[in-house]
Motif scaffolding. Structure first.
Motif, mmCIF file in Angstrom:
data_model
loop_
_atom_site.group_PDB
_atom_site.id
_atom_site.type_symbol
_atom_site.label_atom_id
_atom_site.label_comp_id
_atom_site.label_asym_id
_atom_site.label_seq_id
_atom_site.Cartn_x
_atom_site.Cartn_y
_atom_site.Cartn_z
ATOM 1 N N THR A 140 0.840 -1.192 0.000
ATOM 2 C CA THR A 140 0.000 0.000 0.000
ATOM 3 C C THR A 140 0.876 1.242 0.000
ATOM 4 O OG1 THR A 140 -0.065 0.001 2.426
ATOM 5 C CG2 THR A 140 -1.863 -1.140 1.282
ATOM 6 N N GLY A 141 0.297 2.353 -0.368
ATOM 7 C CA GLY A 141 0.971 3.640 -0.231
ATOM 8 C C GLY A 141 1.628 4.164 -1.487
ATOM 9 N N ARG A 142 1.991 3.261 -2.426
ATOM 10 C CA ARG A 142 2.611 3.719 -3.666
ATOM 11 C C ARG A 142 2.536 2.609 -4.706
ATOM 12 N NH1 ARG A 142 7.674 1.467 -4.604
ATOM 13 N NH2 ARG A 142 8.776 0.580 -2.799
ATOM 14 N N GLN A 143 2.944 2.901 -5.900
ATOM 15 C CA GLN A 143 3.004 1.892 -6.950
ATOM 16 C C GLN A 143 4.253 1.029 -6.767
ATOM 17 O OE1 GLN A 143 -0.228 2.012 -8.219
ATOM 18 N NE2 GLN A 143 0.798 1.443 -10.107
ATOM 19 N N TYR A 144 4.093 -0.275 -6.846
ATOM 20 C CA TYR A 144 5.213 -1.190 -6.681
ATOM 21 C C TYR A 144 5.560 -1.832 -8.021
ATOM 22 C CZ TYR A 144 4.869 -0.886 -1.612
ATOM 23 O OH TYR A 144 4.864 -0.426 -0.320
ATOM 24 N N THR A 145 6.836 -2.049 -8.246
ATOM 25 C CA THR A 145 7.259 -2.735 -9.464
ATOM 26 C C THR A 145 6.909 -4.217 -9.336
ATOM 27 O OG1 THR A 145 9.463 -3.301 -8.654
ATOM 28 C CG2 THR A 145 9.191 -1.128 -9.701
ATOM 29 N N ALA A 146 6.868 -4.884 -10.488
ATOM 30 C CA ALA A 146 6.580 -6.319 -10.479
ATOM 31 C C ALA A 146 7.609 -7.075 -9.646
ATOM 32 C CB ALA A 146 6.563 -6.842 -11.910
ATOM 33 N N GLU A 147 8.870 -6.668 -9.752
ATOM 34 C CA GLU A 147 9.926 -7.342 -8.999
ATOM 35 C C GLU A 147 9.747 -7.155 -7.497
ATOM 36 O OE1 GLU A 147 14.794 -7.876 -9.189
ATOM 37 O OE2 GLU A 147 13.809 -6.262 -10.305
ATOM 38 N N GLU A 148 9.319 -5.967 -7.068
ATOM 39 C CA GLU A 148 9.079 -5.705 -5.646
ATOM 40 C C GLU A 148 7.906 -6.540 -5.132
ATOM 41 O OE1 GLU A 148 10.490 -1.106 -4.848
ATOM 42 O OE2 GLU A 148 8.627 -1.449 -5.956
ATOM 43 N N ILE A 149 6.870 -6.644 -5.958
ATOM 44 C CA ILE A 149 5.704 -7.448 -5.576
ATOM 45 C C ILE A 149 6.123 -8.901 -5.378
ATOM 46 C CG2 ILE A 149 3.486 -8.375 -6.368
ATOM 47 C CD1 ILE A 149 3.054 -5.694 -7.820
ATOM 48 N N VAL A 150 6.884 -9.418 -6.325
ATOM 49 C CA VAL A 150 7.320 -10.816 -6.249
ATOM 50 C C VAL A 150 8.181 -11.054 -5.017
ATOM 51 C CG1 VAL A 150 8.744 -12.586 -7.368
ATOM 52 C CG2 VAL A 150 7.112 -11.252 -8.713
ATOM 53 N N LEU A 165 -2.353 -22.569 1.791
ATOM 54 C CA LEU A 165 -2.206 -21.388 0.938
ATOM 55 C C LEU A 165 -2.650 -21.719 -0.476
ATOM 56 C CD1 LEU A 165 1.311 -19.871 1.794
ATOM 57 C CD2 LEU A 165 -0.918 -18.936 2.394
ATOM 58 N N SER A 166 -3.385 -20.819 -1.079
ATOM 59 C CA SER A 166 -3.697 -20.925 -2.496
ATOM 60 C C SER A 166 -3.284 -19.630 -3.167
ATOM 61 C CB SER A 166 -5.193 -21.168 -2.709
ATOM 62 O OG SER A 166 -5.937 -20.006 -2.366
ATOM 63 N N LEU A 167 -3.156 -19.656 -4.476
ATOM 64 C CA LEU A 167 -2.797 -18.453 -5.222
ATOM 65 C C LEU A 167 -3.808 -17.347 -4.957
ATOM 66 C CD1 LEU A 167 -1.093 -16.972 -7.366
ATOM 67 C CD2 LEU A 167 -2.547 -18.038 -9.110
ATOM 68 N N GLU A 168 -5.083 -17.718 -4.862
ATOM 69 C CA GLU A 168 -6.129 -16.715 -4.624
ATOM 70 C C GLU A 168 -5.997 -16.083 -3.239
ATOM 71 O OE1 GLU A 168 -6.608 -19.609 -6.134
ATOM 72 O OE2 GLU A 168 -6.950 -18.693 -8.104
ATOM 73 N N ASP A 169 -5.651 -16.895 -2.227
ATOM 74 C CA ASP A 169 -5.430 -16.358 -0.880
ATOM 75 C C ASP A 169 -4.310 -15.315 -0.897
ATOM 76 O OD1 ASP A 169 -7.308 -17.997 0.357
ATOM 77 O OD2 ASP A 169 -5.869 -19.600 0.697
ATOM 78 N N ILE A 170 -3.220 -15.667 -1.559
ATOM 79 C CA ILE A 170 -2.054 -14.786 -1.593
ATOM 80 C C ILE A 170 -2.376 -13.508 -2.361
ATOM 81 C CG2 ILE A 170 0.343 -14.570 -2.361
ATOM 82 C CD1 ILE A 170 0.478 -17.693 -2.099
ATOM 83 N N ALA A 171 -3.043 -13.663 -3.504
ATOM 84 C CA ALA A 171 -3.382 -12.491 -4.316
ATOM 85 C C ALA A 171 -4.300 -11.541 -3.548
ATOM 86 C CB ALA A 171 -4.042 -12.944 -5.617
ATOM 87 N N ARG A 172 -5.271 -12.111 -2.818
ATOM 88 C CA ARG A 172 -6.189 -11.262 -2.024
ATOM 89 C C ARG A 172 -5.418 -10.544 -0.923
ATOM 90 N NH1 ARG A 172 -10.195 -15.458 -2.645
ATOM 91 N NH2 ARG A 172 -9.531 -16.440 -0.714
ATOM 92 N N GLN A 173 -4.450 -11.233 -0.320
ATOM 93 C CA GLN A 173 -3.673 -10.644 0.764
ATOM 94 C C GLN A 173 -2.960 -9.371 0.311
ATOM 95 O OE1 GLN A 173 -3.745 -11.960 3.747
ATOM 96 N NE2 GLN A 173 -2.109 -10.925 4.857
ATOM 97 N N PHE A 174 -2.551 -9.343 -0.965
ATOM 98 C CA PHE A 174 -1.780 -8.210 -1.475
ATOM 99 C C PHE A 174 -2.535 -7.379 -2.499
ATOM 100 C CE2 PHE A 174 1.332 -11.230 0.138
ATOM 101 C CZ PHE A 174 2.147 -10.392 0.896
ATOM 102 N N ASN A 175 -3.838 -7.650 -2.616
ATOM 103 C CA ASN A 175 -4.669 -6.890 -3.559
ATOM 104 C C ASN A 175 -4.085 -6.908 -4.977
ATOM 105 O OD1 ASN A 175 -6.583 -6.018 -1.576
ATOM 106 N ND2 ASN A 175 -5.051 -4.555 -0.851
ATOM 107 N N VAL A 176 -3.666 -8.077 -5.408
ATOM 108 C CA VAL A 176 -3.091 -8.257 -6.742
ATOM 109 C C VAL A 176 -3.943 -9.275 -7.488
ATOM 110 C CG1 VAL A 176 -1.032 -8.962 -8.029
ATOM 111 C CG2 VAL A 176 -0.770 -7.816 -5.831
ATOM 112 N N ASN A 177 -4.125 -9.070 -8.790
ATOM 113 C CA ASN A 177 -4.835 -10.039 -9.608
ATOM 114 C C ASN A 177 -4.084 -11.370 -9.605
ATOM 115 O OD1 ASN A 177 -4.960 -11.334 -12.559
ATOM 116 N ND2 ASN A 177 -6.935 -10.423 -12.085
#
Length: 252
Positions: A140-150, A165-177
């Motif tokens: 949160t707070g700013r735009q993150y690069t793909a590498e930072e997200i990973v 853990l599922s991919l959907e759980d992780i994606a929801r945790q970080f608000n990422v598709n």
């Protein structure tokens, strides 16, 4: 709290509509994302659209029946919580399903009170599991690069791989598709998230087999995120070429 996504598979149209309505009326958190009349439709949806938190499935359905569906979901999406809907004449099949990590079963005609009690229990379980996820950094707070997200997601997985853990759980945790996360994770790590999780679990399992010789195979499986010892043994053999017991017997 994030929605709890549900799929219902039932080939009797009236019962299917009734179940969907009852589930969604029980609590606004429950969102039925698919109602299907056969198991094949469910698997196609899960592969291309969304993996649910909960799956309710009938036993006898055309194309792919409930047992086949449960077996496929347990193999490919083990974090999904599975509930069987069956008649008295199908009780033997329901018992077979319970051996495949099924949470519970509901007898037809489904009683509203039993369904509500089950959903209440499942809601508490899912809330508890989600609360247990320890995130090192919320994006949160700013735009993150793909590498930072990973990098952040990889750290998160390292801290939580022993949980379901599922991919959907992780994606929801970080608000990422979820689909986008899978692509960038593969690009920067060389592995899909599911493979990354499995690698961490297998490495930890080998460590425990080597260093904690007093632990049973079941206890080691639970410690690394596989509460079903048979599923743990199967995954371990796929990864190492031998079962946990065989691996343990070859240690010095």
């Amino acid at each position: 709290m994030n929605p709890i996504y549900v799929i219902v598979a039932e080939d009797e149209p009236l019962l299917l509509r009734t179940l969907v309505n009852q589930i969604q009326r029980t609590d606004d958190l429950f969102q039925v994302v698919l109602s299907a009349s056969d198991g094949e439709s469910v698997l196609r949806f899960m592969k291309s659209e969304r993996v649910p938190d909960l799956l309710f499935t009938d036993i006898h359905m055309p194309v792919l029946d409930g047992i086949g569906l449960i077996r496929a979901v347990e193999r490919d999406y083990p974090a999904v919580k599975k509930i069987v809907i069956s008649g008295y004449s199908e009780f033997e099949y329901a018992q077979q399903a319970l051996k495949m990590n099924v949470i519970d079963y509901l007898l037809k005609p489904v009683k509203i009170r039993e369904l509500e009690n089950l959903l209440s229990m499942l809601k508490m379980t899912i809330e508890s599991e989600r609360a247990a996820l320890k995130s090192p950094s919320l994006l949160t707070g700013r735009q993150y690069t793909a590498e930072e997200i990973v990098k952040t997601v990889a750290d998160f997985i390292k801290n939580n791989y022993s949980l379901e853990l599922s991919l959907e759980d992780i994606a929801r945790q970080f608000n990422v598709n979820a689909s986008h996360l899978s692509k960038i994770f593969l690009k920067y790590t060389g592995e899909a998230p599911s493979k990354y999780i499995m690698s961490l679990r297998m490495n930890e399992a080998k460590q425990l087999l080597s260093l904690k010789k007093g632990l049973s195979i079941k206890e080691i499986g639970e410690a690394v995120g596989y509460p079903d010892p048979y599923y743990f043994s199967r995954i371990f053999k796929q990864s190492t070429g031998m079962t946990p017991t065989e691996y343990k017997s070859r240690l010095p």
